[in-house]
Motif scaffolding. Structure first.
Motif, PDB file in Angstrom:
ATOM      1  N   ILE A  86       0.866  -1.170   0.000  1.00 50.03           N
ATOM      2  CA  ILE A  86       0.000   0.000   0.000  1.00 50.03           C
ATOM      3  C   ILE A  86       0.906   1.224   0.000  1.00 50.03           C
ATOM      4  O   ILE A  86       1.751   1.380   0.888  1.00 50.03           O
ATOM      5  N   SER A  87       0.750   2.082  -0.998  1.00 52.31           N
ATOM      6  CA  SER A  87       1.596   3.273  -1.062  1.00 52.31           C
ATOM      7  C   SER A  87       0.808   4.439  -1.635  1.00 52.31           C
ATOM      8  O   SER A  87      -0.103   4.258  -2.435  1.00 52.31           O
ATOM      9  N   GLY A  88       1.156   5.646  -1.205  1.00 49.34           N
ATOM     10  CA  GLY A  88       0.489   6.818  -1.728  1.00 49.34           C
ATOM     11  C   GLY A  88       0.580   7.993  -0.795  1.00 49.34           C
ATOM     12  O   GLY A  88       1.359   7.994   0.164  1.00 49.34           O
ATOM     13  N   LYS A  89      -0.233   9.001  -1.052  1.00 46.85           N
ATOM     14  CA  LYS A  89      -0.187  10.197  -0.227  1.00 46.85           C
ATOM     15  C   LYS A  89      -1.536  10.911  -0.254  1.00 46.85           C
ATOM     16  O   LYS A  89      -2.340  10.748  -1.159  1.00 46.85           O
ATOM     17  N   MET A  90      -1.767  11.691   0.796  1.00 48.48           N
ATOM     18  CA  MET A  90      -2.934  12.554   0.898  1.00 48.48           C
ATOM     19  C   MET A  90      -2.445  13.961   1.203  1.00 48.48           C
ATOM     20  O   MET A  90      -1.544  14.151   2.022  1.00 48.48           O
ATOM     21  N   THR A  91      -3.046  14.944   0.556  1.00 50.08           N
ATOM     22  CA  THR A  91      -2.679  16.334   0.777  1.00 50.08           C
ATOM     23  C   THR A  91      -3.812  17.057   1.475  1.00 50.08           C
ATOM     24  O   THR A  91      -4.973  16.967   1.070  1.00 50.08           O
ATOM     25  N   SER A  92      -3.493  17.764   2.548  1.00 43.86           N
ATOM     26  CA  SER A  92      -4.484  18.533   3.290  1.00 43.86           C
ATOM     27  C   SER A  92      -3.963  19.946   3.491  1.00 43.86           C
ATOM     28  O   SER A  92      -2.885  20.304   3.007  1.00 43.86           O
ATOM     29  N   ASP A  93      -4.705  20.762   4.234  1.00 44.56           N
ATOM     30  CA  ASP A  93      -4.270  22.121   4.519  1.00 44.56           C
ATOM     31  C   ASP A  93      -2.942  22.140   5.270  1.00 44.56           C
ATOM     32  O   ASP A  93      -2.206  23.116   5.212  1.00 44.56           O
ATOM     33  N   ASP A  94      -2.646  21.067   5.985  1.00 44.05           N
ATOM     34  CA  ASP A  94      -1.467  21.029   6.834  1.00 44.05           C
ATOM     35  C   ASP A  94      -0.236  20.443   6.136  1.00 44.05           C
ATOM     36  O   ASP A  94       0.854  20.460   6.699  1.00 44.05           O
ATOM     37  N   GLY A  95      -0.405  19.911   4.940  1.00 49.70           N
ATOM     38  CA  GLY A  95       0.723  19.325   4.243  1.00 49.70           C
ATOM     39  C   GLY A  95       0.392  17.979   3.650  1.00 49.70           C
ATOM     40  O   GLY A  95      -0.773  17.668   3.386  1.00 49.70           O
ATOM     41  N   VAL A  96       1.416  17.173   3.443  1.00 53.03           N
ATOM     42  CA  VAL A  96       1.269  15.880   2.781  1.00 53.03           C
ATOM     43  C   VAL A  96       1.490  14.751   3.783  1.00 53.03           C
ATOM     44  O   VAL A  96       2.488  14.737   4.502  1.00 53.03           O
ATOM     45  N   MET A  97       0.543  13.824   3.834  1.00 52.03           N
ATOM     46  CA  MET A  97       0.671  12.616   4.636  1.00 52.03           C
ATOM     47  C   MET A  97       0.942  11.460   3.681  1.00 52.03           C
ATOM     48  O   MET A  97       0.231  11.305   2.693  1.00 52.03           O
ATOM     49  N   THR A  98       1.958  10.661   3.960  1.00 47.88           N
ATOM     50  CA  THR A  98       2.366   9.624   3.017  1.00 47.88           C
ATOM     51  C   THR A  98       2.526   8.275   3.694  1.00 47.88           C
ATOM     52  O   THR A  98       2.753   8.180   4.897  1.00 47.88           O
ATOM     53  N   ILE A  99       2.418   7.220   2.891  1.00 46.27           N
ATOM     54  CA  ILE A  99       2.599   5.862   3.394  1.00 46.27           C
ATOM     55  C   ILE A  99       3.200   4.983   2.309  1.00 46.27           C
ATOM     56  O   ILE A  99       2.948   5.185   1.120  1.00 46.27           O
ATOM     57  N   ASP A 100       4.028   4.055   2.727  1.00 53.46           N
ATOM     58  CA  ASP A 100       4.569   3.031   1.826  1.00 53.46           C
ATOM     59  C   ASP A 100       4.815   1.800   2.687  1.00 53.46           C
ATOM     60  O   ASP A 100       5.790   1.744   3.438  1.00 53.46           O
ATOM     61  N   MET A 101       3.933   0.819   2.607  1.00 53.33           N
ATOM     62  CA  MET A 101       3.962  -0.321   3.519  1.00 53.33           C
ATOM     63  C   MET A 101       3.677  -1.609   2.761  1.00 53.33           C
ATOM     64  O   MET A 101       2.766  -1.683   1.942  1.00 53.33           O
ATOM     65  N   VAL A 102       4.487  -2.644   3.038  1.00 54.33           N
ATOM     66  CA  VAL A 102       4.190  -3.986   2.538  1.00 54.33           C
ATOM     67  C   VAL A 102       3.792  -4.844   3.729  1.00 54.33           C
ATOM     68  O   VAL A 102       4.296  -4.656   4.838  1.00 54.33           O
ATOM     69  N   MET A 103       2.871  -5.773   3.511  1.00 54.58           N
ATOM     70  CA  MET A 103       2.380  -6.609   4.605  1.00 54.58           C
ATOM     71  C   MET A 103       1.871  -7.929   4.060  1.00 54.58           C
ATOM     72  O   MET A 103       1.567  -8.043   2.867  1.00 54.58           O
ATOM     73  N   ASP A 104       1.779  -8.926   4.946  1.00 58.90           N
ATOM     74  CA  ASP A 104       1.257 -10.213   4.504  1.00 58.90           C
ATOM     75  C   ASP A 104       0.281 -10.782   5.527  1.00 58.90           C
ATOM     76  O   ASP A 104       0.062 -10.205   6.598  1.00 58.90           O
ATOM     77  N   SER A 105      -0.293 -11.928   5.183  1.00 58.12           N
ATOM     78  CA  SER A 105      -1.318 -12.540   6.024  1.00 58.12           C
ATOM     79  C   SER A 105      -0.741 -13.168   7.289  1.00 58.12           C
ATOM     80  O   SER A 105      -1.486 -13.598   8.159  1.00 58.12           O
ATOM     81  N   LYS A 106       0.586 -13.214   7.415  1.00 55.87           N
ATOM     82  CA  LYS A 106       1.237 -13.743   8.610  1.00 55.87           C
ATOM     83  C   LYS A 106       1.465 -12.666   9.659  1.00 55.87           C
ATOM     84  O   LYS A 106       1.992 -12.945  10.729  1.00 55.87           O
ATOM     85  N   GLY A 107       1.087 -11.433   9.324  1.00 54.83           N
ATOM     86  CA  GLY A 107       1.298 -10.333  10.255  1.00 54.83           C
ATOM     87  C   GLY A 107       2.639  -9.649  10.092  1.00 54.83           C
ATOM     88  O   GLY A 107       3.000  -8.763  10.866  1.00 54.83           O
ATOM     89  N   GLN A 108       3.397 -10.041   9.071  1.00 56.13           N
ATOM     90  CA  GLN A 108       4.675  -9.391   8.804  1.00 56.13           C
ATOM     91  C   GLN A 108       4.433  -8.081   8.051  1.00 56.13           C
ATOM     92  O   GLN A 108       3.560  -8.013   7.189  1.00 56.13           O
ATOM     93  N   CYS A 109       5.232  -7.079   8.354  1.00 52.44           N
ATOM     94  CA  CYS A 109       5.108  -5.828   7.610  1.00 52.44           C
ATOM     95  C   CYS A 109       6.397  -5.031   7.730  1.00 52.44           C
ATOM     96  O   CYS A 109       7.200  -5.242   8.639  1.00 52.44           O
TER      97      CYS A 109
END
Length: 275
Positions: A86-109
């Motif tokens: 899951i990767s991407g960003k959101m822009t609001s009045d306060d700036g940019v919030m971003t995420i880049d995360m990989v994860m699996d069904s075993k709970g690893q991330c």
């Protein structure tokens, strides 16, 4: 469709047990409770989404199926995934919030998240233990600017917080099923059909949905092979941006940090309180 539970600043304030100076009734913390997605800003900007799994003969019949049926197929496909990014960003009045995360069904991330004006942090989990490594700006935001405190915290990972109820939002996000539910949150509104297109090199069909504020989100769904969601975006309203879903069913490899780079969560809280 675009969940407002994702990575809210209010939740992170609770996670770290920070006081009102960092997380009080200021504009930044209130705004950050809106949809947030993000990796550290520079990393997210440089990241190029990779292709979804090789399509099979299956075809999404967008003419025959209703918008609700198409949405269900996307949710079912996402629920069947063994891993994703899951990767991407959101822009609001306060700036940019971003995420880049990989994860699996075993709970690893593993991955990073950033919040405007607060800094970024890295998250790692091997499915049992969780490690969070904030950057210097994040430590200063929540740990204060005391040089003695910062010397103990910089370049360190927090661990031992998985049994703290206040950390549930954070640890849940390392769990594929929970993260998927947060991203494709069931809402009270009904989706409508959009149009065919191509996103990240994948043939897609879009669904549109408005929230109770009249702000519209668009979900792009793969039309060949497994009907995975490919992109979720919001182009109207105050908080805009997009999330890409990629690297489905690819192995996730994580490695716990060395003990010398780790600080216990309880000791961290004691350090902040004594500062």
């Amino acid at each position: 469709m675009l969940s407002k539970r994702l990575a809210s600043t209010a939740a992170i304030c609770l996670l770290l047990g920070a006081g009102t100076a960092a997380c009080g009734d200021n504009k930044a913390s209130d705004k950050a409770a809106a949809p947030a997605t993000g990796a550290a800003a520079a990393a997210a900007a440089a990241a190029t989404p990779t292709a979804a799994p090789t399509p099979t003969a299956a075809q999404l019949d967008t003419d025959k199926l209703s918008a609700q049926e198409i949405e269900k197929k996307a949710k079912d496909a996402l629920a069947s995934a063994t891993s994703l990014r899951i990767s991407g960003k959101m822009t609001s009045d306060d700036g940019v919030m971003t995420i880049d995360m990989v994860m699996d069904s075993k709970g690893q991330c593993r991955g990073t998240m950033a919040l405007p004006g607060m800094g970024s942090f890295e998250m790692i989990s091997d499915g049992t233990a969780y490690f969070m490594k904030p950057d210097t700006q994040f430590w200063k935001t929540f740990g204060g600017s005391n040089p003695a405190v910062l010397a103990k915290l910089e370049n360190r990972y927090l661990t031992g917080f998985q049994n703290d109820p206040k950390m549930k939002d954070m640890t849940d996000f390392c769990k594929l099923a929970d993260a998927s539910n947060q991203m494709l949150d069931d809402g009270s509104s009904t989706p409508s059909k959009g149009s065919a297109g191509t996103v990240n090199g994948i043939k897609t069909f879009s669904l549109k949905e408005k929230d109770d504020q009249g702000e519209e989100s668009t979900l792009h769904i793969a039309t060949e092979g497994k009907f995975y969601p490919v992109r979720l975006e919001k182009t109207t309203g105050k908080d805009q941006g997009q999330i890409n879903f990629t690297d489905f069913d690819k192995p996730v490899t994580v490695q716990a940090p060395p003990a010398s780079s780790v600080i216990d969560y309880t000791k961290f809280q004691d350090t902040v309180k004594s500062a």
